[in-house]
Motif scaffolding. Structure first.
Motif, PDB file in Angstrom:
ATOM      1  N   GLY A 161       0.830  -1.199   0.000  1.00  0.00           N
ATOM      2  CA  GLY A 161       0.000   0.000   0.000  1.00  0.00           C
ATOM      3  C   GLY A 161       0.865   1.250   0.000  1.00  0.00           C
ATOM      4  O   GLY A 161       1.995   1.239   0.515  1.00  0.00           O
ATOM      5  N   ALA A 162       0.317   2.339  -0.573  1.00  0.00           N
ATOM      6  CA  ALA A 162       1.043   3.617  -0.563  1.00  0.00           C
ATOM      7  C   ALA A 162       1.247   4.107   0.868  1.00  0.00           C
ATOM      8  O   ALA A 162       2.113   4.947   1.123  1.00  0.00           O
ATOM      9  CB  ALA A 162       0.267   4.649  -1.388  1.00  0.00           C
ATOM     10  N   ASP A 163       0.447   3.576   1.807  1.00  0.00           N
ATOM     11  CA  ASP A 163       0.597   3.930   3.228  1.00  0.00           C
ATOM     12  C   ASP A 163       1.720   3.133   3.895  1.00  0.00           C
ATOM     13  O   ASP A 163       1.906   3.216   5.104  1.00  0.00           O
ATOM     14  CB  ASP A 163      -0.722   3.681   3.976  1.00  0.00           C
ATOM     15  CG  ASP A 163      -1.177   2.218   3.868  1.00  0.00           C
ATOM     16  OD1 ASP A 163      -0.472   1.407   3.221  1.00  0.00           O
ATOM     17  OD2 ASP A 163      -2.232   1.885   4.447  1.00  0.00           O
ATOM     18  N   GLY A 164       2.456   2.330   3.114  1.00  0.00           N
ATOM     19  CA  GLY A 164       3.570   1.556   3.669  1.00  0.00           C
ATOM     20  C   GLY A 164       3.170   0.149   4.108  1.00  0.00           C
ATOM     21  O   GLY A 164       4.024  -0.632   4.537  1.00  0.00           O
ATOM     22  N   SER A 165       1.874  -0.191   3.973  1.00  0.00           N
ATOM     23  CA  SER A 165       1.423  -1.521   4.413  1.00  0.00           C
ATOM     24  C   SER A 165       1.946  -2.604   3.467  1.00  0.00           C
ATOM     25  O   SER A 165       2.247  -2.345   2.293  1.00  0.00           O
ATOM     26  CB  SER A 165      -0.105  -1.566   4.466  1.00  0.00           C
ATOM     27  OG  SER A 165      -0.640  -1.318   3.182  1.00  0.00           O
ATOM     28  N   ARG A 166       2.070  -3.820   4.007  1.00  0.00           N
ATOM     29  CA  ARG A 166       2.580  -4.950   3.222  1.00  0.00           C
ATOM     30  C   ARG A 166       1.816  -6.188   3.663  1.00  0.00           C
ATOM     31  O   ARG A 166       1.959  -6.644   4.799  1.00  0.00           O
ATOM     32  CB  ARG A 166       4.072  -5.104   3.502  1.00  0.00           C
ATOM     33  CG  ARG A 166       4.739  -6.183   2.699  1.00  0.00           C
ATOM     34  CD  ARG A 166       6.189  -6.343   3.121  1.00  0.00           C
ATOM     35  NE  ARG A 166       6.740  -7.511   2.460  1.00  0.00           N
ATOM     36  CZ  ARG A 166       7.423  -7.492   1.329  1.00  0.00           C
ATOM     37  NH1 ARG A 166       7.701  -6.353   0.763  1.00  0.00           N
ATOM     38  NH2 ARG A 166       7.855  -8.599   0.772  1.00  0.00           N
ATOM     39  N   ASP A 167       0.965  -6.718   2.777  1.00  0.00           N
ATOM     40  CA  ASP A 167       0.090  -7.840   3.105  1.00  0.00           C
ATOM     41  C   ASP A 167       0.546  -9.047   2.284  1.00  0.00           C
ATOM     42  O   ASP A 167       0.336  -9.081   1.069  1.00  0.00           O
ATOM     43  CB  ASP A 167      -1.347  -7.416   2.726  1.00  0.00           C
ATOM     44  CG  ASP A 167      -2.397  -8.315   3.329  1.00  0.00           C
ATOM     45  OD1 ASP A 167      -2.028  -9.227   4.086  1.00  0.00           O
ATOM     46  OD2 ASP A 167      -3.590  -8.104   3.024  1.00  0.00           O
ATOM     47  N   GLU A 168       1.203  -9.997   2.947  1.00  0.00           N
ATOM     48  CA  GLU A 168       1.704 -11.185   2.224  1.00  0.00           C
ATOM     49  C   GLU A 168       0.642 -12.257   2.257  1.00  0.00           C
ATOM     50  O   GLU A 168       0.358 -12.824   3.308  1.00  0.00           O
ATOM     51  CB  GLU A 168       2.985 -11.698   2.890  1.00  0.00           C
ATOM     52  CG  GLU A 168       4.078 -10.662   2.846  1.00  0.00           C
ATOM     53  CD  GLU A 168       5.471 -11.257   3.012  1.00  0.00           C
ATOM     54  OE1 GLU A 168       5.618 -12.483   2.862  1.00  0.00           O
ATOM     55  OE2 GLU A 168       6.392 -10.483   3.285  1.00  0.00           O
ATOM     56  N   LEU A 169       0.035 -12.552   1.114  1.00  0.00           N
ATOM     57  CA  LEU A 169      -1.036 -13.550   1.058  1.00  0.00           C
ATOM     58  C   LEU A 169      -0.430 -14.928   0.782  1.00  0.00           C
ATOM     59  O   LEU A 169       0.591 -15.037   0.102  1.00  0.00           O
ATOM     60  CB  LEU A 169      -2.041 -13.198  -0.045  1.00  0.00           C
ATOM     61  CG  LEU A 169      -2.712 -11.818   0.033  1.00  0.00           C
ATOM     62  CD1 LEU A 169      -3.783 -11.695  -1.044  1.00  0.00           C
ATOM     63  CD2 LEU A 169      -3.341 -11.597   1.400  1.00  0.00           C
ATOM     64  N   PRO A 170      -1.086 -15.992   1.273  1.00  0.00           N
ATOM     65  CA  PRO A 170      -0.601 -17.337   0.957  1.00  0.00           C
ATOM     66  C   PRO A 170      -0.959 -17.699  -0.488  1.00  0.00           C
ATOM     67  O   PRO A 170      -1.605 -16.903  -1.181  1.00  0.00           O
ATOM     68  CB  PRO A 170      -1.382 -18.219   1.944  1.00  0.00           C
ATOM     69  CG  PRO A 170      -2.625 -17.447   2.254  1.00  0.00           C
ATOM     70  CD  PRO A 170      -2.269 -15.986   2.136  1.00  0.00           C
ATOM     71  N   LEU A 171      -0.546 -18.885  -0.947  1.00  0.00           N
ATOM     72  CA  LEU A 171      -0.946 -19.359  -2.284  1.00  0.00           C
ATOM     73  C   LEU A 171      -2.462 -19.546  -2.273  1.00  0.00           C
ATOM     74  O   LEU A 171      -2.989 -20.295  -1.457  1.00  0.00           O
ATOM     75  CB  LEU A 171      -0.244 -20.689  -2.596  1.00  0.00           C
ATOM     76  CG  LEU A 171      -0.445 -21.214  -4.025  1.00  0.00           C
ATOM     77  CD1 LEU A 171       0.238 -20.315  -5.049  1.00  0.00           C
ATOM     78  CD2 LEU A 171       0.077 -22.642  -4.150  1.00  0.00           C
ATOM     79  N   LEU A 172      -3.166 -18.826  -3.135  1.00  0.00           N
ATOM     80  CA  LEU A 172      -4.639 -18.842  -3.169  1.00  0.00           C
ATOM     81  C   LEU A 172      -5.099 -18.997  -4.608  1.00  0.00           C
ATOM     82  O   LEU A 172      -4.317 -18.773  -5.551  1.00  0.00           O
ATOM     83  CB  LEU A 172      -5.186 -17.507  -2.639  1.00  0.00           C
ATOM     84  CG  LEU A 172      -4.925 -17.145  -1.175  1.00  0.00           C
ATOM     85  CD1 LEU A 172      -5.372 -15.704  -0.913  1.00  0.00           C
ATOM     86  CD2 LEU A 172      -5.665 -18.099  -0.242  1.00  0.00           C
ATOM     87  N   SER A 173      -6.375 -19.329  -4.795  1.00  0.00           N
ATOM     88  CA  SER A 173      -6.920 -19.302  -6.151  1.00  0.00           C
ATOM     89  C   SER A 173      -6.929 -17.834  -6.608  1.00  0.00           C
ATOM     90  O   SER A 173      -6.962 -16.917  -5.779  1.00  0.00           O
ATOM     91  CB  SER A 173      -8.346 -19.864  -6.163  1.00  0.00           C
ATOM     92  OG  SER A 173      -9.213 -18.962  -5.503  1.00  0.00           O
ATOM     93  N   LYS A 174      -6.899 -17.622  -7.917  1.00  0.00           N
ATOM     94  CA  LYS A 174      -6.911 -16.237  -8.412  1.00  0.00           C
ATOM     95  C   LYS A 174      -8.183 -15.516  -7.985  1.00  0.00           C
ATOM     96  O   LYS A 174      -8.161 -14.318  -7.707  1.00  0.00           O
ATOM     97  CB  LYS A 174      -6.720 -16.223  -9.935  1.00  0.00           C
ATOM     98  CG  LYS A 174      -5.262 -16.496 -10.300  1.00  0.00           C
ATOM     99  CD  LYS A 174      -4.936 -16.354 -11.767  1.00  0.00           C
ATOM    100  CE  LYS A 174      -3.409 -16.467 -11.939  1.00  0.00           C
ATOM    101  NZ  LYS A 174      -2.992 -16.582 -13.336  1.00  0.00           N
TER     102      LYS A 174
END
Ligand code: CTP
Length: 203
Positions: free
Chosen positions: A158-171
């Motif tokens: 995110g432009a706010d500096g956030s970082r969300d690491e998602l697991p392997l998921l369906s598209k």
């Protein structure tokens, strides 16, 4: 990935325009589809949808060619002469929309993608350079990630500096997680405090 996002947005009741280059999966019938073969055509169609069409959000999932031949031959090229192709950069659609979006009230939410190989360390700089609110980065060299698979493992910056690491998921699941973030930002951009702080045109 772009089609999965379009389908997820349609399921939430959004009006969706797909600006499509070469796509290998069927496009949802409920979407408005604009075909674009060249980068310049894609730029014009994206600007028309986002700026003239006052879209709430742009999700730029296309893998746009970065270069095009500088000249076009008007007659047949003969093999015996050899060939050196001179290339010139194409228009950076996301960077242009990211810049122009800042002048709009409410400001459309701009989402970019970054398909990297090996490391995502360039992604934060890319987010800033493109003026995006969110950047979906993935390592396309990883198994089950990127092109031609039903799954994806992404990091949403995110432009706010956030970082969300998602697991392997369906598209489709990646699409829904991304749209949760997009919807929150669309709401944020239309709050009175946010719209009041945007530059307005002189009367
Ligand atoms: N993009 C774009 N117009 C281009 C090239 C890319 O709008 N001419 C968009 C892509 O759709 C994507 C984002 O920019 O959302 C990042 O694309 P990417 O190819 O990863 O970045 P580049 O601009 O090519 O930067 P670099 O070559 O440094 O990786």
């Amino acid at each position: 990935m772009g089609v999965a996002i379009a389908e997820a947005a349609l399921a939430r009741g959004a009006r969706v325009t797909i600006v499509a280059g070469r796509v290998e999966v069927p496009l949802p019938e409920a979407a408005t589809v604009v075909r674009a073969e060249r980068t310049a055509e894609m730029r014009d169609a994206v600007l028309a949808a986002v700026i003239d069409g006052a879209a709430d959000a742009l999700v730029m999932a296309a893998a746009v060619a970065d270069f095009r031949p500088a000249t076009t031959a008007t007659s047949k090229l003969t093999r015996g002469d050899g060939l050196t192709l001179e290339l010139e950069p194409t228009e950076d659609i996301l960077a242009e929309v990211g810049g122009r979006a800042r002048e709009l009230v409410p400001r459309p939410v701009v989402v970019g993608f970054a398909a990297e190989t090996g490391s995502l360390e360039r992604a934060p700089e890319k987010l800033r350079r493109k003026g995006a609110d969110l950047l979906v980065a993935n390592d396309v060299s990883e198994a089950g990630s990127g092109f031609g698979t039903d799954t994806n493992r992404v990091v949403i910056l995110g432009a706010d500096g956030s970082r969300d690491e998602l697991p392997l998921l369906s598209k489709r699941e990646v699409a829904d997680r991304l749209l949760d973030r997009v919807v929150a930002l669309v709401d944020e951009h239309s709050t009175p405090e946010h719209t009041a702080s945007r530059p307005t045109e002189a009367p």
